[in-house]
Design a protein around this motif. Structure first.
Motif, mmCIF file in Angstrom:
data_model
loop_
_atom_site.group_PDB
_atom_site.id
_atom_site.type_symbol
_atom_site.label_atom_id
_atom_site.label_comp_id
_atom_site.label_asym_id
_atom_site.label_seq_id
_atom_site.Cartn_x
_atom_site.Cartn_y
_atom_site.Cartn_z
ATOM 1 N N THR A 56 31.624 32.906 54.675
ATOM 2 C CA THR A 56 32.941 33.512 54.459
ATOM 3 C C THR A 56 32.905 34.551 53.333
ATOM 4 O O THR A 56 33.345 35.686 53.538
ATOM 5 N N PRO A 57 32.393 34.199 52.153
ATOM 6 C CA PRO A 57 32.355 35.241 51.118
ATOM 7 C C PRO A 57 31.476 36.427 51.495
ATOM 8 O O PRO A 57 31.782 37.556 51.110
ATOM 9 N N ILE A 58 30.410 36.203 52.260
ATOM 10 C CA ILE A 58 29.579 37.341 52.668
ATOM 11 C C ILE A 58 30.384 38.262 53.587
ATOM 12 O O ILE A 58 30.345 39.485 53.456
ATOM 13 N N ARG A 59 31.137 37.641 54.484
ATOM 14 C CA ARG A 59 31.972 38.468 55.374
ATOM 15 C C ARG A 59 32.990 39.259 54.562
ATOM 16 O O ARG A 59 33.214 40.435 54.797
ATOM 17 N N ARG A 60 33.582 38.583 53.591
ATOM 18 C CA ARG A 60 34.582 39.288 52.766
ATOM 19 C C ARG A 60 33.928 40.408 51.972
ATOM 20 O O ARG A 60 34.502 41.476 51.796
ATOM 21 N N LEU A 61 32.705 40.151 51.514
ATOM 22 C CA LEU A 61 32.005 41.187 50.751
ATOM 23 C C LEU A 61 31.719 42.393 51.647
ATOM 24 O O LEU A 61 31.837 43.541 51.215
ATOM 25 N N SER A 62 31.378 42.143 52.920
ATOM 26 C CA SER A 62 31.116 43.311 53.773
ATOM 27 C C SER A 62 32.405 44.044 54.103
ATOM 28 O O SER A 62 32.400 45.269 54.259
ATOM 29 N N PHE A 117 34.774 44.307 51.926
ATOM 30 C CA PHE A 117 34.981 45.075 50.696
ATOM 31 C C PHE A 117 34.103 46.331 50.705
ATOM 32 O O PHE A 117 34.561 47.424 50.336
#
Lengths: 487, 468
Positions: free
Chosen positions: A3-9, A11
């Protein structure tokens, strides 16, 4: 952890989105504004390789580009100027590190980068023709310009003169003296010398780089009485025969007295004087009283109607930028009285006083002044043609007619400006001699128009610190400029 | 720490697609050579001889890398290498074109050094792929990476070794050449953060208490004792900022730190805290240091003639923007612009130079390729099974993305302009080598993520192995 990786991408995507939006803004929407920013030195240095369009006055190319490259070399264009120094304040100069005058304001048209030339540039690109900038044709009448400039040359004093066609606002003459030869500062083969010449001009005490006609303010002195008289007729229902107290020496509740400056120091022997006679002989005290009677607001409002006090951002661009002329609202009698005779805080450009004369000449209707008559592309088809535009109705037609009749008296034998009289033609005029304070001499003015019943030209002439009178120094130059059109 | 992540559906299919990669690489070589051909036509009306020489060398290097990949990382993501080669090739062509226009000598324009660095970078990339079979071994070197990052960052501050240029101290001088160690520091830092945060993530994501507005949760506050890593990171970033005056590197490294902290803990509170303290410190630096006020003046008032005229004022930025304005939507064509007259046109300002020659259209294309590269990195992170590898891949991808944002954001005045290279495009050996090292790491991780798991011997027995 996905989830955070998806959010980072996401961003990362936002960051790139921001970059793309900003790039679109800069390269898509702001591009032209950035290119035309004065800080962009490229528009001067790099355009040397392109055929810049000429500036035309009367059918003569007064500024044009000549290819000075050797054979087999890429083209290099040297800008050249004809017509001597008299056109320089208007035409300007196109230097390696900057430009002035029409060369500056119409740069995008002259170098062909203006959007209005886009279609034609596109055609040139397809047909493989060398692109060429547009021709900018000015409203200046060479005879008027020369008459004005010669007048200053003979007089040997600094100053400026402006002539306007009253019913259109076309500027027929715009003289600023002293001037300089633009050819001295534009050499592309000896850039250093050209630069040094320019610096020398910058440092010269009599400021040849200053366009006095548009960029310098002078106290208009008695020529401003036309504005005061217009306000008196409009606001106080006065007429040529209305009288006003005209003591030889006017005293106020506070502040210094105001004496009359007419020969003998009297207007009507100290008795009340008519408006017509006050204009004819240029009476100070009666006009001070008119101003005090109407109040500071009425006077300032009338001046504004003629073009004084433009709001910020609304200054005249003809298209050269004109500094605002000032006639602020006064409340103190001694200052308001002096404002009524064009002193104290009243300051005007020569162009503005020419507009006052032109407004009266054109039945009270003030036209927008302009210098560019038309822009044509390389094969002479019209790109833009200036159509006259009304700036304001400064006075009613009847007021203007009364003012004109009174102004004709000025150039008569008993007036203050007989030197502006032209045999066989009625000339309306007004002289002015403005105190400048300090040691320097008075500014000497003349404004007027001719022929009085069907005006073809309105002029304003100012001699900077001439130290004489408007009638003696400025009126002859004004007459010569008017003669160039009416005779 | 080979914890298996629970999200299996993100795995990538075990397809090699090396032939697709070969076709794309062929296209990038054609693009590079065309860019040089157009430059030559625009600059002196003929196709330059250099196009064949440089084009062949570049093409040979690209193909060699591709062939090596077929043997040592056959399952590597097929888009990464073409994207990197495209950027590298455009960069080479642009640097060559700038030098040709600047020196006026089109046949002897020098881009040789850039090609040599490209070759060195590719060799490093292949060597890394060859020797590093399992990226997880890097996790063993947590504190060695930290030390390496620190030393690399600190090198320019060493008296006698560090070189201060253009208001920032980010170079070291060795044997007459300058090297930019911070380019490598960022890789070491990402490795360190990936391994450190993987071990500490449980602790760091503990919430002490919640901040609420009414009934809505705003953020979780971490425990006070867990603040140490944040404090260290912040002190390091600010120390770097103050001592080297290199706002760009400081911003890049701290941004990466926050991004990776977020990926590890999934706590936005860390990001909020980090951004606030960084902004606070930057505001303080603005008060104290003239250098930062100058930067802000340039940012806000670039087109003010007074700021433009100052020593070290906005002249370079304004000239870059004017160049981009001349490029407009479609550009002047390669070699048609005047970008070579701008200071650092081939390094820090290469995106502005590209913006002038290729226009908005070309710059968008380049941005999209970089973005594709970044997103492939993120995809590898998603597909990888090990947490450390996930952290490493997403960290490297984010560094690349954020670096481009810092450079181009500065050029377009989204943020203050700071000197920084653009990955693959800018002239400079350090930048190229570190970019290729990052590509090597990404290729290795993608190869591991996509390679099919070894097939268990299918016995007739009862146990059935389920492939993931």
């Amino acid at each position: 952890m996905n989830t955070p990786i998806r959010r980072l991408s996401v961003f990362a995507m936002l960051l790139f989105g921001a970059l793309m939006l900003q790039l679109t803004w800069i390269q898509g929407f702001q591009a032209e504004a950035i290119r035309e920013d004065p800080l962009n030195s490229r528009q001067y240095t790099e355009r040397l390789t392109e055929q810049r369009g000429p500036i035309v006055i009367g059918d003569e190319n007064v500024a044009f580009s000549t290819d000075i490259s050797e054979e087999d070399e890429p083209a290099r264009f040297q800008r050249e100027y004809a017509g001597g120094t008299m056109y320089t304040p208007v035409v300007g100069s196109f230097r390696s590190y900057g430009a002035s005058g029409i060369e500056y304001t119409e740069n995008a048209l002259l170098d062909g980068s203006d959007d209005r030339l886009a279609v034609r540039n596109f055609r040139d690109m397809i047909t493989g023709r060398e692109p060429e900038g547009a021709r900018v044709e000015l409203t200046i009448d060479p005879a008027v310009q020369e008459a004005g400039f010669k007048g200053f040359e003979q007089l040997g004093m600094n100053g400026a003169a402006v002539a306007i066609e009253p019913d259109t606002g076309a500027i027929l003459g715009s003289v600023s003296y002293p001037s300089y030869d633009a050819n001295d500062v534009v050499s592309i083969t000896d850039i250093t010398e050209a630069g040094e010449n320019y610096v020398a001009l910058e440092n010269q005490e009599d400021q040849p780089l200053l366009n006095r006609a548009l960029r310098e303010r002078y106290a208009p002195g008695s020529t401003f009485k036309i504005v005061t008289a217009a306000a008196a007729i409009e606001h106080l229902d006065a007429g040529p025969d209305s009288t006003q107290d005209a003591p030889d020496n006017l005293s106020f509740n506070s502040g210094p007295n105001l004496p009359n400056a007419t020969p003998g120091g009297t207007c009507n022997g100290g008795s009340p004087d008519t408006l017509a006679h006050s204009i004819q002989i240029s009476c100070n005290t009666s006009f001070a009283n008119w101003a005090i009677e109407m109040g500071g607001e009425a006077l300032s409002e009338q001046a504004t109607a003629f073009g004084f006090n433009p709001e910020e951002g609304e200054e005249f661009n003809v298209p050269l930028n004109v500094i605002p002329s000032l006639a602020p609202v006064e409340s103190e009698d001694s200052i308001l009285g002096r404002a009524g005779i064009g002193q104290s805080n009243v300051e005007s450009t020569p162009l503005q006083m020419a507009m006052v004369a032109a407004g009266v000449a054109n039945s009270g209707e003030v036209m927008h002044p302009y210098l560019v008559d038309s822009v044509r592309d390389a094969d002479r088809s019209v790109v833009t043609q200036t159509s006259p535009e009304v700036y304001s109705q400064a006075t009613s037609a009847s007021t203007a007619s009364m003012l004109k009749d009174m102004m004709v008296l000025v150039t008569g034998p008993d007036g203050s400006g007989p030197n502006a009289a032209i045999p066989g033609v009625d000339v309306a005029g007004k002289t002015g001699t403005a105190e400048t304070g300090g040691e320097l001499g008075t500014h000497n003015w003349f404004i007027g128009f001719a022929p009085a019943d069907d005006p073809e030209i309105a002029v304003a002439v100012v001699i900077e610190h001439g130290g004489g009178s408007g009638g003696s120094l400025a009126a002859p130059i004004a007459r010569q400029m008017m003669e160039a059109v009416v005779l | 720490m080979s914890t298996t992540a629970p999200e299996a559906p993100t795995a990538l299919p075990p397809i090699q697609r090396r032939n697709a990669e070969l076709v794309l690489i062929g296209i990038t070589i054609v693009i590079t050579m065309s860019a040089m051909a157009v430059s030559g036509l625009n600059l002196n009306g003929s196709i330059p001889g250099a196009m064949w020489g440089y084009g062949l060398i570049f093409g040979a290097l690209a193909l060699a890398t591709h062939v090596a990949l077929r043997f040592i990382a056959p399952y590597a993501d097929p888009l990464i290498l073409p994207c990197a080669l495209f950027l590298n090739g455009i960069g080479v062509a642009m640097i060559w074109r700038l030098d040709a226009a600047d020196s006026g000598d089109i046949e002897h324009a020098g881009v040789g050094m850039q090609l040599i660095w490209t070759a060195v970078g590719m060799v490093m990339c292949i060597a890394l792929l060859f020797f590093l079979k399992e990226p997880r071994v890097l996790q063993r070197y947590t504190y060695i990476s930290a030390l390496a990052a620190l030393i690399l960052i600190a090198l320019p501050m060493v008296p006698g070794l560090g070189v201060s240029e253009f208001g920032a101290r980010r170079w070291i001088g060795i044997a007459g050449r300058t090297l930019q160690p911070s380019e490598f520091a960022k890789i070491a830092l990402v490795i360190f953060l990936a391994s450190y945060l993987v071990t500490k993530r449980q602790v760091l994501s503990l919430a002490a208490r919640q901040i609420k507005i009414g009934r809505f949760k705003v953020m979780d506050l971490p425990r006070a004792r867990d603040f140490m890593p944040m404090v260290v990171g912040w002190v390091a970033a600010i120390g770097l900022l103050v001592i080297t005056k290199d706002l760009g590197t400081s911003l890049l490294l701290f941004g990466t730190f926050l991004a990776m902290l977020y990926v590890a803990t999934q706590r936005s509170s860390w990001v909020i805290i980090g951004v606030s303290v960084f902004l606070g410190a930057a505001a303080l630096a603005f008060q104290i240091f003239w250098h930062f006020r100058q930067r802000v003046d340039i940012w806000f008032y670039a087109f003010d003639p007074e700021v433009y005229g100052r020593l070290g004022g906005s002249e370079q930025l304004v000239k870059g923007q004017i160049g981009m304005a001349y490029g407009g939507v479609f550009g002047t064509g390669m070699g048609g612009g005047q970008a070579h007259r701008i200071f650092a046109a081939d390094s820090d300002f290469i995106l502005a130079s590209l913006g002038e020659d290729l226009g908005l259209t070309g710059l968008m294309a380049i941005l999209l390729v970089i973005f594709l590269l970044v997103q492939r990195g993120m995809r590898i992170a998603l597909a990888s099974r090990e947490l450390f590898v996930k952290m490493l891949a997403s960290g490297l991808a984010f560094v690349m993305c954020f670096q481009v944002f810092v450079v181009l954001g500065g050029l377009t005045r989204i943020i203050p302009l700071t000197g920084m290279t653009t990955p693959f495009l800018a002239a400079g050996g350090s930048a190229l080598m570190s970019s290729w090292l990052m590509i090597g790491l990404l290729l290795r991780m993608s190869d591991n993520a996509r390679r099919p798991a070894p097939q268990a011997i299918q016995d007739e027995g009862a146990t059935q192995v389920i492939r993931r």
